[in-house]
Design an enzyme around this catalytic site. Structure first.
Site, PDB file in Angstrom:
ATOM      1  N   LEU A   1       3.938  -0.066  -3.234  1.00 45.09           N
ATOM      2  CA  LEU A   1       4.261  -1.663  -4.219  1.00 45.09           C
ATOM      3  C   LEU A   1       2.723  -1.783  -5.315  1.00 45.09           C
ATOM      4  CD1 LEU A   1       3.262  -3.646  -0.861  1.00 45.09           C
ATOM      5  CD2 LEU A   1       5.875  -3.079  -1.958  1.00 45.09           C
TER       6      LEU A   1
ATOM      7  N   THR B   1      -1.516   1.650  -6.426  1.00 44.74           N
ATOM      8  CA  THR B   1      -2.572   1.624  -6.089  1.00 44.74           C
ATOM      9  C   THR B   1      -3.123   0.447  -6.605  1.00 44.74           C
ATOM     10  OG1 THR B   1      -2.446   3.080  -8.624  1.00 44.74           O
ATOM     11  CG2 THR B   1      -4.080   1.923  -8.782  1.00 44.74           C
TER      12      THR B   1
ATOM     13  N   LYS C   1      -8.494   7.045  -7.991  1.00 43.62           N
ATOM     14  CA  LYS C   1      -7.618   6.506  -9.360  1.00 43.62           C
ATOM     15  C   LYS C   1      -7.872   5.832  -9.834  1.00 43.62           C
ATOM     16  CE  LYS C   1      -3.309   5.424  -9.890  1.00 43.62           C
ATOM     17  NZ  LYS C   1      -3.039   5.961 -11.461  1.00 43.62           N
TER      18      LYS C   1
ATOM     19  N   LYS D   1      -4.267  -4.938 -13.489  1.00 42.85           N
ATOM     20  CA  LYS D   1      -4.887  -4.728 -12.411  1.00 42.85           C
ATOM     21  C   LYS D   1      -6.099  -3.584 -12.001  1.00 42.85           C
ATOM     22  CE  LYS D   1      -2.157  -2.698  -9.584  1.00 42.85           C
ATOM     23  NZ  LYS D   1      -2.182  -1.565  -9.503  1.00 42.85           N
TER      24      LYS D   1
END
Ligand code: NAD
Length: 298
Positions: free
Chosen positions: A65, A96, A171, A246
């Protein structure tokens, strides 16, 4: 072969789900977009009317998502799926998101005795389609061993970063660097082109010099330099500006929590934020070159 529920069939999730089908697994899929579900149903997956129906009886649950809020809602919201996941199932979230959200989801699943991993990916939509993604995993080693056959069907490299949430931290460090590298690569190419250099020649030169980097060599932002990258198709598909923004926000949050300085990460976050505000939010993040191209300024 296993029964897998796959939730989130966007630019990344759809090709990942296709690869699990190709590996012979039985898939139940759900996405808010009916056309995304149809694409997988056409390839042989069972389309579920909602996320709860998708996870019913599934031995493995995989989600992909956009952001923390979507993952929180899917697992822990009012209609959350945690109570509906079958006993003994393994849960792998590949989105993420913030490490804190990943840990909250993992704790709720652990309270039910379920194994959970945060397993964000690197490799882009091309890697998702080719089944060559890199998985950066946080969680128990034993849960990772259970997940390996599924991760191997979607990717080539699997790294165990540490405990729950560690995959997300690794990440976002990577993506903060990627955001900086893409913006820097775009600046260098735009500067060279403004001085009459062929951006293809300049890319070749820098690709064999000390400016060499992934954005330049494999995801070149200058239109016409490479085929099969978003710059060759009007910056459609790929990794959205809003998703990069984001991720840079997640890096900023992590920096605040640890009192780390990330000055270039913050500059990059503002660049992608301004680019999004100008209407480019859904374009691929390599479009960060657009406001730098001389022809578009005059
Ligand atoms: P996307 O926006 O293309 O797809 C997200 C999908 O999730 C959409 O189809 C949307 O309809 C669906 N969705 C949203 N909320 C939902 C819900 N509650 N239930 C079911 N479906 C829901 O995003 P993407 O590019 O596939 O990225 C997914 C994640 O992977 C993000 O966290 C992103 O940061 C990460 N990622 C993306 C790339 C890339 O190159 N695109 C690379 C690495 C990691």
């Amino acid at each position: 072969m296993s029964r897998i529920a796959f939730i989130g069939l966007g630019n990344m999730g759809a090709p990942m789900a296709h690869n699990l089908l190709k590996a012979g697994h039985e898939l139940a899929v759900f996405d808010l977009s009916a056309s995304a579900v149809q694409g997988l149903a056409d390839a042989g997956a069972r389309s579920a009317p909602d996320a709860r129906a998708a996870v019913e009886g599934a031995q493995v649950v995989i989600s992909m998502l956009p952001a923390s809020t979507h993952v929180h809602g899917l697992y822990l919201g009012q209609q959350g799926i945690v109570p509906h996941i079958a006993d003994g199932a393994l849960v792998i979230d590949c989105s993420t998101i913030s490490a804190a959200t990943a840990q909250a989801v993992a704790q709720a699943l652990a309270a039910r005795g379920l194994d959970a991993l945060d397993a964000p990916v690197s490799g882009g939509t091309a890697g998702a389609a080719a089944g060559t993604l890199t998985f950066i995993v946080g969680g128990e080693a034993a849960a990772l061993e259970r997940a390996r056959p599924y991760l191997s069907a979607m990717g080539k490299n699997v790294f165990h970063a540490g405990g729950s949430g560690a995959g997300q931290i690794a990440k976002i460090c990577n993506n903060m660097l990627l955001g900086i590298l893409m913006a820097g690569t775009a600046e260098a190419l735009a500067l060279g082109a403004a001085h009459g250099l062929d951006p293809k020649v300049l890319s070749d030169i820098m690709g064999k010099s000390s400016g060499r980097n992934w954005a330049l060599e494999l995801y070149n932002p200058y239109p016409g330099v490479m085929e099969n990258v978003p710059a060759a198709r009007g910056y459609s598909g790929g990794f959205g500006v809003d998703l990069m923004h984001k991720d840079l926000g997640l890096a900023a949050e992590a920096a605040i929590a640890s009192r780390c300085a990330v000055p270039l990460g913050e500059l990059a976050r503002n660049l992608y934020g301004m680019h999004s505000l100008s209407g480019a939010g859904t374009l691929d993040f390599s479009s960060i070159i657009q406001p730098l191209l001389k022809d578009q300024l005059y």
